[in-house]
Write a protein that holds these residues in place. Structure first.
Motif, PDB file in Angstrom:
ATOM      1  N   GLN A  44      73.297 -68.407  50.091  1.00  8.70           N
ATOM      2  CA  GLN A  44      74.988 -68.229  49.495  1.00  8.70           C
ATOM      3  C   GLN A  44      75.663 -69.482  49.891  1.00  8.70           C
ATOM      4  OE1 GLN A  44      77.121 -66.379  47.572  1.00  8.70           O
ATOM      5  NE2 GLN A  44      76.615 -64.612  48.735  1.00  8.70           N
ATOM      6  N   VAL A  45      75.470 -70.003  50.956  1.00 10.07           N
ATOM      7  CA  VAL A  45      76.367 -71.277  51.513  1.00 10.07           C
ATOM      8  C   VAL A  45      75.595 -72.561  50.872  1.00 10.07           C
ATOM      9  CG1 VAL A  45      76.948 -72.666  53.352  1.00 10.07           C
ATOM     10  CG2 VAL A  45      77.210 -70.070  53.530  1.00 10.07           C
ATOM     11  N   PHE A  46      74.311 -72.857  51.053  1.00 11.34           N
ATOM     12  CA  PHE A  46      73.586 -73.829  50.663  1.00 11.34           C
ATOM     13  C   PHE A  46      73.016 -73.919  49.463  1.00 11.34           C
ATOM     14  CE2 PHE A  46      73.711 -73.765  55.213  1.00 11.34           C
ATOM     15  CZ  PHE A  46      74.015 -75.289  55.450  1.00 11.34           C
ATOM     16  N   GLY A  47      72.885 -72.689  48.497  1.00 13.69           N
ATOM     17  CA  GLY A  47      72.354 -72.640  47.358  1.00 13.69           C
ATOM     18  C   GLY A  47      70.907 -72.299  46.955  1.00 13.69           C
ATOM     19  N   CYS A  48      70.329 -71.957  46.026  1.00 10.59           N
ATOM     20  CA  CYS A  48      68.845 -71.837  45.743  1.00 10.59           C
ATOM     21  C   CYS A  48      68.537 -72.173  44.426  1.00 10.59           C
ATOM     22  CB  CYS A  48      68.305 -70.504  46.353  1.00 10.59           C
ATOM     23  SG  CYS A  48      69.062 -69.186  45.386  1.00 10.59           S
ATOM     24  N   ILE A  49      67.234 -72.479  44.128  1.00  9.67           N
ATOM     25  CA  ILE A  49      66.841 -72.777  42.952  1.00  9.67           C
ATOM     26  C   ILE A  49      65.503 -71.885  42.415  1.00  9.67           C
ATOM     27  CG2 ILE A  49      65.812 -74.438  41.338  1.00  9.67           C
ATOM     28  CD1 ILE A  49      67.535 -76.480  42.722  1.00  9.67           C
ATOM     29  N   ASN A  54      63.488 -65.625  44.223  1.00  6.03           N
ATOM     30  CA  ASN A  54      62.832 -64.861  43.236  1.00  6.03           C
ATOM     31  C   ASN A  54      63.220 -63.351  43.662  1.00  6.03           C
ATOM     32  OD1 ASN A  54      60.835 -66.773  42.295  1.00  6.03           O
ATOM     33  ND2 ASN A  54      60.066 -66.960  44.287  1.00  6.03           N
ATOM     34  N   HIS A  55      64.411 -63.247  44.161  1.00  2.93           N
ATOM     35  CA  HIS A  55      64.840 -61.802  44.619  1.00  2.93           C
ATOM     36  C   HIS A  55      65.882 -61.275  43.615  1.00  2.93           C
ATOM     37  CE1 HIS A  55      66.020 -58.489  47.036  1.00  2.93           C
ATOM     38  NE2 HIS A  55      65.045 -58.473  47.749  1.00  2.93           N
ATOM     39  N   GLU A  56      66.114 -60.450  43.343  1.00  2.00           N
ATOM     40  CA  GLU A  56      67.107 -59.597  42.508  1.00  2.00           C
ATOM     41  C   GLU A  56      68.233 -59.135  42.998  1.00  2.00           C
ATOM     42  OE1 GLU A  56      64.982 -57.068  39.687  1.00  2.00           O
ATOM     43  OE2 GLU A  56      63.424 -58.786  38.986  1.00  2.00           O
ATOM     44  N   GLU A  57      68.413 -58.995  44.356  1.00  6.10           N
ATOM     45  CA  GLU A  57      69.450 -58.313  44.828  1.00  6.10           C
ATOM     46  C   GLU A  57      70.188 -59.213  45.818  1.00  6.10           C
ATOM     47  OE1 GLU A  57      68.168 -54.812  46.675  1.00  6.10           O
ATOM     48  OE2 GLU A  57      67.215 -53.937  44.796  1.00  6.10           O
ATOM     49  N   GLY A  58      70.856 -60.054  45.320  1.00  2.00           N
ATOM     50  CA  GLY A  58      71.875 -60.949  46.020  1.00  2.00           C
ATOM     51  C   GLY A  58      71.363 -62.196  46.744  1.00  2.00           C
ATOM     52  N   LEU A  59      72.210 -62.761  47.587  1.00  2.20           N
ATOM     53  CA  LEU A  59      71.628 -63.926  48.362  1.00  2.20           C
ATOM     54  C   LEU A  59      71.800 -63.683  49.773  1.00  2.20           C
ATOM     55  CD1 LEU A  59      73.671 -66.627  46.004  1.00  2.20           C
ATOM     56  CD2 LEU A  59      71.041 -66.105  46.174  1.00  2.20           C
ATOM     57  N   CYS A  60      70.674 -64.363  50.777  1.00  2.00           N
ATOM     58  CA  CYS A  60      70.954 -64.331  52.140  1.00  2.00           C
ATOM     59  C   CYS A  60      71.900 -65.300  52.545  1.00  2.00           C
ATOM     60  CB  CYS A  60      69.708 -64.691  52.785  1.00  2.00           C
ATOM     61  SG  CYS A  60      69.281 -66.709  52.373  1.00  2.00           S
ATOM     62  N   PRO A  61      72.499 -65.304  53.915  1.00  2.00           N
ATOM     63  CA  PRO A  61      73.405 -66.099  54.321  1.00  2.00           C
ATOM     64  C   PRO A  61      73.225 -67.480  54.073  1.00  2.00           C
ATOM     65  CG  PRO A  61      73.080 -64.398  55.964  1.00  2.00           C
ATOM     66  CD  PRO A  61      71.735 -64.219  54.804  1.00  2.00           C
ATOM     67  N   ALA A  62      72.250 -68.063  54.181  1.00  2.00           N
ATOM     68  CA  ALA A  62      71.842 -69.440  53.856  1.00  2.00           C
ATOM     69  C   ALA A  62      72.015 -69.859  52.366  1.00  2.00           C
ATOM     70  CB  ALA A  62      70.560 -69.886  54.539  1.00  2.00           C
ATOM     71  N   LYS A  96      61.512 -60.637  54.661  1.00  2.00           N
ATOM     72  CA  LYS A  96      61.369 -62.025  54.266  1.00  2.00           C
ATOM     73  C   LYS A  96      60.279 -62.613  53.367  1.00  2.00           C
ATOM     74  CE  LYS A  96      63.721 -63.297  58.722  1.00  2.00           C
ATOM     75  NZ  LYS A  96      64.809 -63.728  58.178  1.00  2.00           N
ATOM     76  N   ARG A  97      59.262 -61.627  53.019  1.00  2.00           N
ATOM     77  CA  ARG A  97      58.069 -62.026  52.128  1.00  2.00           C
ATOM     78  C   ARG A  97      58.684 -62.405  50.281  1.00  2.00           C
ATOM     79  NH1 ARG A  97      53.606 -57.692  54.336  1.00  2.00           N
ATOM     80  NH2 ARG A  97      53.910 -58.337  56.404  1.00  2.00           N
ATOM     81  N   VAL A  98      59.977 -62.053  50.370  1.00  2.00           N
ATOM     82  CA  VAL A  98      60.317 -62.402  48.814  1.00  2.00           C
ATOM     83  C   VAL A  98      61.686 -63.348  49.167  1.00  2.00           C
ATOM     84  CG1 VAL A  98      61.289 -61.892  46.714  1.00  2.00           C
ATOM     85  CG2 VAL A  98      59.562 -60.416  47.860  1.00  2.00           C
ATOM     86  N   ALA A  99      61.469 -64.519  48.813  1.00  2.00           N
ATOM     87  CA  ALA A  99      62.822 -65.377  49.005  1.00  2.00           C
ATOM     88  C   ALA A  99      63.891 -65.163  48.007  1.00  2.00           C
ATOM     89  CB  ALA A  99      62.166 -67.093  48.776  1.00  2.00           C
ATOM     90  N   ILE A 107      69.240 -68.869  40.521  1.00  2.00           N
ATOM     91  CA  ILE A 107      70.028 -70.211  40.744  1.00  2.00           C
ATOM     92  C   ILE A 107      71.252 -69.956  41.305  1.00  2.00           C
ATOM     93  CG2 ILE A 107      70.604 -72.279  39.796  1.00  2.00           C
ATOM     94  CD1 ILE A 107      68.562 -71.999  37.709  1.00  2.00           C
ATOM     95  N   ALA A 108      71.766 -70.501  42.384  1.00  2.00           N
ATOM     96  CA  ALA A 108      73.100 -70.596  43.005  1.00  2.00           C
ATOM     97  C   ALA A 108      73.547 -72.082  43.505  1.00  2.00           C
ATOM     98  CB  ALA A 108      73.066 -69.833  44.266  1.00  2.00           C
ATOM     99  N   LYS A 109      74.499 -72.319  42.947  1.00  2.00           N
ATOM    100  CA  LYS A 109      74.989 -73.608  43.355  1.00  2.00           C
ATOM    101  C   LYS A 109      75.598 -73.495  44.524  1.00  2.00           C
ATOM    102  CE  LYS A 109      78.675 -76.802  42.198  1.00  2.00           C
ATOM    103  NZ  LYS A 109      79.880 -77.139  41.442  1.00  2.00           N
ATOM    104  N   SER A 110      75.264 -74.784  45.540  1.00  2.00           N
ATOM    105  CA  SER A 110      75.645 -74.957  46.759  1.00  2.00           C
ATOM    106  C   SER A 110      77.150 -74.839  46.905  1.00  2.00           C
ATOM    107  CB  SER A 110      75.072 -76.172  47.408  1.00  2.00           C
ATOM    108  OG  SER A 110      75.749 -76.274  48.672  1.00  2.00           O
ATOM    109  N   LEU A 111      77.898 -74.197  48.195  1.00  2.00           N
ATOM    110  CA  LEU A 111      79.066 -74.069  48.481  1.00  2.00           C
ATOM    111  C   LEU A 111      79.520 -75.246  49.249  1.00  2.00           C
ATOM    112  CD1 LEU A 111      79.736 -70.299  48.951  1.00  2.00           C
ATOM    113  CD2 LEU A 111      80.157 -71.547  46.884  1.00  2.00           C
ATOM    114  N   VAL A 112      78.497 -76.096  49.718  1.00  2.00           N
ATOM    115  CA  VAL A 112      78.801 -77.277  50.711  1.00  2.00           C
ATOM    116  C   VAL A 112      78.226 -78.476  49.955  1.00  2.00           C
ATOM    117  CG1 VAL A 112      79.405 -75.903  52.711  1.00  2.00           C
ATOM    118  CG2 VAL A 112      76.844 -76.738  52.045  1.00  2.00           C
ATOM    119  N   SER A 113      78.996 -79.558  50.161  1.00  2.00           N
ATOM    120  CA  SER A 113      78.363 -80.860  49.712  1.00  2.00           C
ATOM    121  C   SER A 113      78.665 -81.899  50.832  1.00  2.00           C
ATOM    122  CB  SER A 113      79.010 -81.353  48.288  1.00  2.00           C
ATOM    123  OG  SER A 113      80.319 -81.647  48.648  1.00  2.00           O
TER     124      SER A 113
END
Length: 318
Positions: free
Chosen positions: A125-130, A115-123, A109-112, A134-140
């Motif tokens: 993936q659904v809520f996005g990150c910047i 800033n990680h190069e290998e995919g997205l965690c469950p949260a 968990k020391r790299v969010a 950069i991943a757009k949220s799947l829920v609004s």
């Protein structure tokens, strides 16, 4: 008696490839939920403005066209925090600490994800990150509006002075027996409203309604989302808004209607409320420890009579 308790972090992060945001997979879920919330205690969504109400100057609530509203962005943050707690998700680097806070996080968990190069965690993936990623949220989330006349559901309450959490001063409270960070959640309880600054609050029993839109979600993601709203199995109440340490902001949400996404040539598959309950159980055995700790805090009936303690000088506090 502290008005909060902690949920321990899972030791790992489960990452998957970024799911396409610009296509609709017919095997996944797309649609809209109509959601209703009922306040179990007074609820405050502060606007930062001072208003004149019944000839008194008070801290005012967030309004749209004169109508009280719970901003969707605020609720989304609350739901995401629970979603993160009950999944193998990443965590942002804790701020406000001296030294190296990363040593208090599990290695994975020391790299969010930002800033990680290998995919997205469950949260993420659904809520996005910047970040670098950069991943757009799947829920609004829409804003949630008070149902009924504001004059019937707004009242002045005295809210005691509260202090901001000082992680650098109380780091030991946030660490478990292995010196790892934990997530803090506030208990439900009996509101402390007999002294302090006058604020305009939503009364107990007020109804707010809004909606969320979702796309490209799996069964488990949809179930974890319902669980994080508190209307999965088991159900529980959330804590929202200002003065949570004073036992305000308890609200129970329920799912009113499920509307599959539909457009020319495409219609998402139908699901029923009982499907949502079934989906909300899919991940619970794997996250059993975190869920038990979370429910211990957010069980309203169990904790509704919690109160601040009285010191030797007869003063109440936490």
């Amino acid at each position: 008696m502290k008005p909060y308790a902690f949920v321990q972090l899972s030791q790992k992060v489960q990452r998957t490839a970024l799911r396409p945001r610009n296509t609709l997979d017919p095997s996944l879920h797309h649609g809209k939920w109509i959601i209703r919330g009922r306040t179990l205690t007074p609820l405050i969504v502060r606007s930062g403005r001072i208003l004149l109400h019944n000839d008194r100057l008070v801290h005012g609530p967030t309004l749209q066209n004169g109508h009280p509203v719970l901003p969707g962005s605020s609720l989304k943050g609350v739901v995401r925090s629970i979603y993160e707690a009950v999944s193998h998700s990443c965590i942002d680097k804790p701020s406000g600490t001296k030294g190296d806070p990363l040593k208090h996080l599990p290695v994975e968990k020391r790299v969010a994800c930002s800033n990680h190069e290998e995919g997205l965690c469950p949260a993420c993936q659904v809520f996005g990150c910047i970040g670098k990623n950069i991943a757009k949220s799947l829920v609004s989330f829409s804003d949630f509006f008070l149902q009924g006349a504001p004059s019937d559901w707004l009242q002045i309450q005295l809210i005691p002075p509260l202090y901001r959490p000082r992680l650098d001063k109380a780091l030991h409270l946030y660490l478990d027996d292995e010196d790892m960070f934990q997530r803090k959640f506030y208990f439900h309880g009996a509101p402390e409203v007999k002294r302090g600054s006058p604020m305009l609050v939503l009364k107990q029993g007020a109804i707010l309604e809004g909606e969320i839109h979702y796309q490209q979600l799996t069964d488990e993601e949809l179930g974890r989302l319902a669980f994080s709203f508190g209307f999965g199995d088991p159900a529980f109440a959330l804590k929202v808004g200002y003065a949570k340490p004073a036992y305000l902001g308890s609200i129970q949400f329920e799912l009113i209607h499920i509307q599959p996404y539909e457009r020319l040539g495409f219609r998402s598959r139908e699901i029923q409320p009982e499907d949502i309950l079934k989906f909300s159980r899919l991940f619970q055995e794997e996250m059993r420890v975190q869920i038990e700790q979370l429910l211990n805090v957010l069980d309203y009936e169990k904790n509704r009579n919690r109160a601040w303690t009285v010191n030797q000088q007869g003063q109440k506090g936490y």
